[in-house]
Write an enzyme that holds these catalytic residues in place. Sequence first.
Site, PDB file in Angstrom:
ATOM      1  N   GLU A  45       0.858  -1.184   0.000  1.00 55.41           N
ATOM      2  CA  GLU A  45       0.000   0.000   0.000  1.00 55.41           C
ATOM      3  C   GLU A  45       0.893   1.232   0.000  1.00 55.41           C
ATOM      4  OE1 GLU A  45      -2.543  -0.356   3.387  1.00 55.41           O
ATOM      5  OE2 GLU A  45      -3.048  -2.434   2.893  1.00 55.41           O
ATOM      6  N   ASP A  56      -4.423   8.694  10.600  1.00 59.09           N
ATOM      7  CA  ASP A  56      -3.028   8.308  10.775  1.00 59.09           C
ATOM      8  C   ASP A  56      -2.467   8.758  12.111  1.00 59.09           C
ATOM      9  OD1 ASP A  56      -2.990   7.174   8.255  1.00 59.09           O
ATOM     10  OD2 ASP A  56      -2.395   9.043   7.279  1.00 59.09           O
TER      11      ASP A  56
END
Length: 250
Positions: A45, A56
């Site tokens: 990814e 994140d």
Amino acid sequence: MEKINKLFKEKNDLLSVYFTAGYPNLESTVPVLEALETGGADFVEIGMPYSDPLADGPVIQDSSTRALNNGMSIKVLFDQLQNITAKVHMPLILMGYLNPILRFGIEAFIEKCRETGISGLIIPDLPYENYLEEYQELFSENQISNIFLITPQTPEERIQKLDKASTSFLYMVSSAAVTGAREGLSSQQIEYFERINGLELRTPRMVGFGISNHDTFRNVCQYAHGGIVGSAFIKHLAQNGDAPAEIRKF
């Protein structure tokens, strides 16, 4: 899309690795991909850095900031990925947020994905309903898989809908926290994994968020088709740079 589905048919205990494009250096993207493939990753990814990455944790946020400061953008990334399929043969997935994609132009973006050989996209803030109404046909025409995320809080009815709409695998977020390496699996996580297995979904699952080492990876493979390593690998890049030998060791 076909590359991902072929991989899931042929192998179990898949290892996917996430890293941020343009990190640690602007030109690191392709060398990191090549080293990950020779090191044994099943697919990768590639994170598209964004200034406001809601899902994140601090490690990936820092890598995004550095990549942006290095000059990384969607256009630069596609330029780097031109002819990548001649060098890297595993499936490649792009992961990022909707806003930069819309600014680039979503039709142009999906076409570029097809041209460069991208197999799938993970866009955490693209609502399922919007995808079905506005973009499903575009993804399908270009043979790009839209990969949905499920969490411990996702209602079972919605999981069934996502399963039905999936064209490759479901990204099974291991906890409600942001990304980041953690030690071991909690009893709540194991209960969640077992509950999802009990739904008998048709779509394979990959577990992400919190896989920090070999033991954690082996543990999640008992409950899903494989695991995704992100923050732990970003930390490795921060400490060791993009040297291929060090990446293969990881």
